[in-house]
Design a protein around this motif. Structure first.
Motif, PDB file in Angstrom:
ATOM      1  N   GLU A   1       0.809  -1.215   0.000  1.00 26.51           N
ATOM      2  CA  GLU A   1       0.000   0.000   0.000  1.00 26.51           C
ATOM      3  C   GLU A   1       0.844   1.267   0.000  1.00 26.51           C
ATOM      4  O   GLU A   1       0.380   2.329  -0.432  1.00 26.51           O
ATOM      5  N   GLU A   2       2.073   1.201   0.482  1.00 21.48           N
ATOM      6  CA  GLU A   2       2.898   2.395   0.635  1.00 21.48           C
ATOM      7  C   GLU A   2       3.893   2.602  -0.494  1.00 21.48           C
ATOM      8  O   GLU A   2       4.153   3.749  -0.877  1.00 21.48           O
ATOM      9  N   GLU A   3       4.479   1.528  -1.018  1.00 19.21           N
ATOM     10  CA  GLU A   3       5.511   1.713  -2.035  1.00 19.21           C
ATOM     11  C   GLU A   3       5.615   0.514  -2.960  1.00 19.21           C
ATOM     12  O   GLU A   3       5.102  -0.566  -2.681  1.00 19.21           O
ATOM     13  N   ILE A   4       6.290   0.763  -4.085  1.00 17.73           N
ATOM     14  CA  ILE A   4       6.602  -0.279  -5.057  1.00 17.73           C
ATOM     15  C   ILE A   4       8.123  -0.381  -5.130  1.00 17.73           C
ATOM     16  O   ILE A   4       8.809   0.640  -5.254  1.00 17.73           O
ATOM     17  N   THR A   5       8.632  -1.587  -5.037  1.00 22.20           N
ATOM     18  CA  THR A   5      10.069  -1.802  -5.110  1.00 22.20           C
ATOM     19  C   THR A   5      10.395  -2.621  -6.344  1.00 22.20           C
ATOM     20  O   THR A   5       9.871  -3.729  -6.522  1.00 22.20           O
ATOM     21  N   PHE A   6      11.228  -2.063  -7.209  1.00 22.70           N
ATOM     22  CA  PHE A   6      11.664  -2.737  -8.427  1.00 22.70           C
ATOM     23  C   PHE A   6      13.066  -3.307  -8.204  1.00 22.70           C
ATOM     24  O   PHE A   6      13.932  -2.628  -7.643  1.00 22.70           O
ATOM     25  N   TYR A   7      13.289  -4.525  -8.688  1.00 18.60           N
ATOM     26  CA  TYR A   7      14.608  -5.144  -8.599  1.00 18.60           C
ATOM     27  C   TYR A   7      15.114  -5.450 -10.003  1.00 18.60           C
ATOM     28  O   TYR A   7      14.357  -5.886 -10.877  1.00 18.60           O
ATOM     29  N   THR A   8      16.405  -5.224 -10.194  1.00 14.29           N
ATOM     30  CA  THR A   8      17.024  -5.497 -11.483  1.00 14.29           C
ATOM     31  C   THR A   8      18.400  -6.108 -11.258  1.00 14.29           C
ATOM     32  O   THR A   8      18.961  -6.007 -10.153  1.00 14.29           O
ATOM     33  N   ALA A   9      18.946  -6.746 -12.256  1.00 17.33           N
ATOM     34  CA  ALA A   9      20.274  -7.334 -12.145  1.00 17.33           C
ATOM     35  C   ALA A   9      21.310  -6.226 -11.940  1.00 17.33           C
ATOM     36  O   ALA A   9      21.133  -5.085 -12.385  1.00 17.33           O
ATOM     37  N   PHE A  10      22.394  -6.573 -11.281  1.00 18.37           N
ATOM     38  CA  PHE A  10      23.457  -5.608 -10.992  1.00 18.37           C
ATOM     39  C   PHE A  10      23.914  -4.884 -12.253  1.00 18.37           C
ATOM     40  O   PHE A  10      24.048  -3.661 -12.279  1.00 18.37           O
ATOM     41  N   GLU A  11      24.132  -5.645 -13.327  1.00 22.99           N
ATOM     42  CA  GLU A  11      24.670  -5.049 -14.558  1.00 22.99           C
ATOM     43  C   GLU A  11      23.652  -4.151 -15.268  1.00 22.99           C
ATOM     44  O   GLU A  11      24.024  -3.362 -16.130  1.00 22.99           O
ATOM     45  N   ASP A  12      22.375  -4.256 -14.891  1.00 18.44           N
ATOM     46  CA  ASP A  12      21.343  -3.432 -15.529  1.00 18.44           C
ATOM     47  C   ASP A  12      20.972  -2.202 -14.688  1.00 18.44           C
ATOM     48  O   ASP A  12      20.044  -1.477 -15.045  1.00 18.44           O
ATOM     49  N   PHE A  13      21.685  -1.983 -13.608  1.00 16.34           N
ATOM     50  CA  PHE A  13      21.312  -0.921 -12.671  1.00 16.34           C
ATOM     51  C   PHE A  13      21.234   0.446 -13.359  1.00 16.34           C
ATOM     52  O   PHE A  13      20.242   1.158 -13.265  1.00 16.34           O
ATOM     53  N   GLY A  14      22.297   0.816 -14.072  1.00 18.08           N
ATOM     54  CA  GLY A  14      22.343   2.129 -14.703  1.00 18.08           C
ATOM     55  C   GLY A  14      21.302   2.302 -15.794  1.00 18.08           C
ATOM     56  O   GLY A  14      20.624   3.327 -15.862  1.00 18.08           O
ATOM     57  N   SER A  15      21.152   1.299 -16.645  1.00 21.08           N
ATOM     58  CA  SER A  15      20.191   1.399 -17.751  1.00 21.08           C
ATOM     59  C   SER A  15      18.760   1.409 -17.231  1.00 21.08           C
ATOM     60  O   SER A  15      17.886   2.085 -17.785  1.00 21.08           O
ATOM     61  N   PHE A  16      18.500   0.668 -16.150  1.00 22.47           N
ATOM     62  CA  PHE A  16      17.155   0.640 -15.588  1.00 22.47           C
ATOM     63  C   PHE A  16      16.828   1.985 -14.935  1.00 22.47           C
ATOM     64  O   PHE A  16      15.696   2.477 -15.051  1.00 22.47           O
ATOM     65  N   GLN A  17      17.813   2.573 -14.285  1.00 19.94           N
ATOM     66  CA  GLN A  17      17.616   3.910 -13.721  1.00 19.94           C
ATOM     67  C   GLN A  17      17.226   4.895 -14.819  1.00 19.94           C
ATOM     68  O   GLN A  17      16.289   5.694 -14.668  1.00 19.94           O
TER      69      GLN A  17
END
Length: 241
Positions: free
Chosen positions: A167-183
């Motif tokens: 209800e308060e937040e959404i947390t997205f997880y991505t692979a370490f190597e995709d951190f910058g591109s996902f941001q």
């Protein structure tokens, strides 16, 4: 495990309760980001994230500006990111992330805490294979203006591994190597990230009794008290059941 769960909840709330500790952590994030990529957030994605994390802990803009100014001073302290590994009571694996300008001091302090509270500090590689390094992006529900199911499908192509929503937040997880591109993808879609960081998620967890859990939590609490410690990750089961 009701009592242990309530104790864990209290610990999580305590983690950011110390405003001075939170500001210190963000200040060091800013320092490292600027040393790596310069003082302009438009061209330094890590600095943009550090500034976003500052906002998440309600760090005043004046403090953020001061931290940026200090980091650009050639005589300012240089902080390094270091990771320590070890075991807590009852065989719980523990990973400690720290930022320090004096590695000898930090090593001595972390080793002392492990020893005093029933744990033992190990060598590099002793427990890190029990964790996966992931990018974690948190978005407040009240700021999220998209259809979650639709955006989830679209973000899979951008590197989304999984998401957790309440209800308060959404947390997205991505692979370490995709951190910058996902941001970058979240920025392009206008999704306002409340905080973002690289985390270590356990590949498996161990369930403990209330008394066993409290012994581990005490060690974790004392590690988190150290000014150099940024995050502590572990393999203890923290589920409600």
């Amino acid at each position: 495990m009701g009592r242990a769960f309530e104790y864990r909840k209290a610990r999580k709330m305590k983690r950011w309760a110390g405003m001075a500790k939170a500001f210190t952590k963000v200040g060091r994030e800013i320092n490292i980001a600027i040393k790596e990529g310069g003082p302009d957030p438009d061209y330094n994605p890590r600095l943009r994230l550090a500034i976003a994390n500052a906002k998440a802990v309600n760090m005043p803009k004046a403090n953020v500006d001061a931290a940026i100014k200090r980091a650009t001073d050639k005589d300012s302290a240089n902080y390094d990111e270091v990771t320590f590994e070890g075991y807590g009571p009852h065989g719980i694996a523990i990973l400690v992330q720290a930022t320090t300008d004096n590695n000898n001091r930090t090593v001595a302090n972390i080793r002392h805490v492990f020893s005093k509270y029933g744990g033992s500090m190990g060598v590099n590689g002793s427990v890190d294979y029990m964790f996966e390094r992931k990018g974690q992006f948190r978005v407040k529900r009240e700021k999220f203006q998209h259809d979650l199911e639709e955006i989830e499908l679209e973000l899979i192509d951008a590197g989304l591994d999984s998401l957790v929503s309440d209800e308060e937040e959404i947390t997205f997880y991505t692979a370490f190597e995709d951190f910058g591109s996902f941001q970058h993808e979240l920025e392009e879609r206008g999704i306002p990230v409340d905080s973002a960081e690289l985390v270590y998620l356990p590949t498996h967890t161990k369930e403990l009794s209330d008394s066993e859990a409290e012994a581990v939590i005490k060690l974790i609490d004392m590690l988190e008290e150290d000014d150099d410690v940024a995050n502590v990750f572990h393999t203890m089961d923290e589920s409600e059941e």
